[in-house]
Design a protein around this motif. Structure first.
Motif, PDB file in Angstrom:
ATOM      1  N   LYS A 216    -102.875  76.190  46.614  1.00  0.00           N
ATOM      2  CA  LYS A 216    -103.955  77.057  47.106  1.00  0.00           C
ATOM      3  C   LYS A 216    -104.993  77.321  46.012  1.00  0.00           C
ATOM      4  N   LEU A 217    -104.516  77.508  44.778  1.00  0.00           N
ATOM      5  CA  LEU A 217    -105.425  77.844  43.672  1.00  0.00           C
ATOM      6  C   LEU A 217    -105.935  76.594  42.941  1.00  0.00           C
ATOM      7  N   GLY A 218    -105.614  75.422  43.486  1.00  0.00           N
ATOM      8  CA  GLY A 218    -106.101  74.179  42.868  1.00  0.00           C
ATOM      9  C   GLY A 218    -105.376  73.808  41.586  1.00  0.00           C
ATOM     10  N   LEU A 219    -104.156  74.364  41.398  1.00  0.00           N
ATOM     11  CA  LEU A 219    -103.414  74.088  40.164  1.00  0.00           C
ATOM     12  C   LEU A 219    -102.391  72.967  40.340  1.00  0.00           C
ATOM     13  N   LEU A 220    -102.185  72.544  41.615  1.00  0.00           N
ATOM     14  CA  LEU A 220    -101.201  71.493  41.915  1.00  0.00           C
ATOM     15  C   LEU A 220    -101.718  70.699  43.095  1.00  0.00           C
ATOM     16  N   ASP A 221    -101.406  69.410  43.093  1.00  0.00           N
ATOM     17  CA  ASP A 221    -101.899  68.532  44.136  1.00  0.00           C
ATOM     18  C   ASP A 221    -100.934  68.476  45.322  1.00  0.00           C
ATOM     19  N   VAL A 222     -99.694  68.161  45.022  1.00  0.00           N
ATOM     20  CA  VAL A 222     -98.726  67.927  46.093  1.00  0.00           C
ATOM     21  C   VAL A 222     -97.349  68.439  45.676  1.00  0.00           C
ATOM     22  N   LEU A 223     -96.599  68.922  46.667  1.00  0.00           N
ATOM     23  CA  LEU A 223     -95.241  69.433  46.436  1.00  0.00           C
ATOM     24  C   LEU A 223     -94.236  68.333  46.750  1.00  0.00           C
ATOM     25  N   GLU A 224     -93.389  67.971  45.798  1.00  0.00           N
ATOM     26  CA  GLU A 224     -92.359  66.942  46.034  1.00  0.00           C
ATOM     27  C   GLU A 224     -90.997  67.592  46.213  1.00  0.00           C
ATOM     28  N   LEU A 225     -90.320  67.201  47.288  1.00  0.00           N
ATOM     29  CA  LEU A 225     -89.017  67.774  47.602  1.00  0.00           C
ATOM     30  C   LEU A 225     -88.006  66.673  47.920  1.00  0.00           C
ATOM     31  N   GLY A 226     -86.714  67.080  48.004  1.00  0.00           N
ATOM     32  CA  GLY A 226     -85.660  66.148  48.400  1.00  0.00           C
ATOM     33  C   GLY A 226     -85.377  66.259  49.895  1.00  0.00           C
TER      34      GLY A 226
END
Ligand code: NDP
Ligand code: GDR
Length: 344
Positions: free
Chosen positions: A203-213
């Motif tokens: 949301k704050l532009g600090l991360l592109d994508v969330l990787e999960l298992g």
């Protein structure tokens, strides 16, 4: 004034339990283990780090002499053993450390109680991970155990030792089989907090994508602050026993992702299957979530849903916070922290 020892006071549950016992007028000895940079961010966030009745003491669960000295130095009536190597994923890479801390560590405390003062009441932090491979649902105190990780096996050993010390030596030793409980104070390696912190960062532009298992795993998630109240109640009744604490609702990891996305102001649609699955924001076409098999575990616990009926009947304990509210509370806390640049 009642005096309690909480092992692992720097962890999620330790911080909430310390807060609860201080509110109840206890003197609390909270233990932490020596590391090169000790961090008490949780008790600081709760505003209890400078409380006059909270004493922080160094203690390592794997060192029995340290447990004996701890009890000799402190006139204590209750011990809550919350310290553990508590991350299931790491237990596959460090099975022996996990056995020593999470399995044998509690026996050091039980032996110390036997030697120093058998009247001390003991709480063991047992876990729904002991149920492991599904035998029956919902899981209750009488469901057979079938742990699926070195962590689950270590906890099962500690659980049975707790029951054995209760039956063999007449020690007030109770075991709480707690299902997953989360909060803004959850460690970031656990899936719920990883998700809420990542959506705050996206949301704050600090991360592109969330990787999960594994997105299909189903968990019974409650609010940690309510679960520590159940721990305390287990040591206030007349007889020691074993109790399940759970919400009796189960959802997939994918469902939690959807809730967190919503709380952060995103929509999300899933496409693909297994390791090719992605979560896309339909409004922007941006990939928000991607499966990475590196987060899969060698063996998974597919389905947990607990039956807390005994805790309700005997302890008057009931969960109150919905998963929606819990998830929103965590996302809001992570947005605040990331905005300030102070996220642990
Ligand atoms: P955390 O991982 O947040 O806290 C565990 C604490 O134990 C940390 O403060 C850690 O210190 C400490 N610790 C680890 N190893 C040692 C050691 N050798 N000696 C002394 N302290 C040590 O866990 P939670 O608060 O979430 O959970 C509390 C307990 O409940 C744990 O035993 C966990 O296994 C169990 N449990 C948790 C559930 C949950 O959903 N949260 C559900 C069921 C059971 P450090 O920071 O230095 O690593
Ligand atoms: P769990 O919690 O193993 O249930 O143990 P965790 O949040 O680590 O995993 C829950 C489920 O999510 C799946 N998953 C992922 N997990 C993590 N950590 N990271 C990921 O990227 C990811 N992707 C999918 C996992 O495979 C699993 O199915 C917690 C701990 O607090 C234990 O100490 C406690 O005893 C149990 O809860 C009850």
């Amino acid at each position: 004034m009642k005096t309690a020892i909480i092992t692992g006071v720097g962890g999620q549950d330790g911080a909430y339990l310390a807060q609860l016992l201080l509110e109840k007028g206890y003197r609390v000895y909270g233990t932490y283990r020596r590391t090169s940079s000790v961090n008490f961010w949780r008790i600081e966030e709760l505003g209890i780090d400078k409380h006059p009745n909270l004493h922080l003491v160094e203690h390592d669960l794997t060192d029995m002499s340290s447990s004996i000295r701890l009890m000799q130095n402190v006139g204590v009536s209750e011990i809550y053993n919350l310290a553990a190597q508590s991350f299931v994923g790491v237990s596959f890479d460090q099975p022996i450390t996990t056995a020593e801390i999470t399995g044998v560590g509690p026996v050091n405390l039980l032996e110390a109680i036997r030697i120093v003062n058998p009247k001390i009441r003991y709480y063991q932090a047992s876990t729904s991970e002991m149920f492991g491979l599904v035998q029956a649902v919902p899981q209750s105190e009488s469901t057979p155990f079938y742990p699926r990780s070195p962590y689950g096996v270590a906890k099962l050993y500690a659980h049975w030792m707790t029951v054995n010390y209760r039956e063999s030596y007449d020690i007030f030793a109770s075991s709480g089989i707690l299902f997953n409980h989360e909060s803004p104070l959850r460690g970031r390696e656990f899936v719920t907090r990883k998700i809420t912190d990542s959506f705050a960062k996206i949301k704050l532009g600090l991360l592109d994508v969330l990787e999960l298992g594994n997105l299909d795993a189903k968990r019974d998630w409650g609010f940690a602050k309510e679960y520590v109240e159940g721990m305390w109640r287990m040591l206030q009744v007349d007889e020691p026993d074993t109790y399940v604490l759970a919400t009796n609702r189960t959802e997939t990891v994918r469902d939690f992702v959807t809730l967190a996305a919503k709380a952060a102001g995103f929509e999300i649609e899933y496409k693909g299957k297994d390791e090719n699955e992605v979560g896309i924001d339909p409004n922007t076409g941006k990939v928000l979530v991607r499966v990475n098999p590196k987060f899969y575990r060698p063996a998974e616990v597919d389905l947990l849903i607990g039956d807390p009926a005994k805790a309700k009947a005997k302890l008057g304990w009931e969960p109150k916070t919905s998963l929606e509210d819990l998830c929103a509370m965590m996302v809001q806390a992570d947005l605040r922290r990331n905005e300030k640049g102070t996220s642990y």
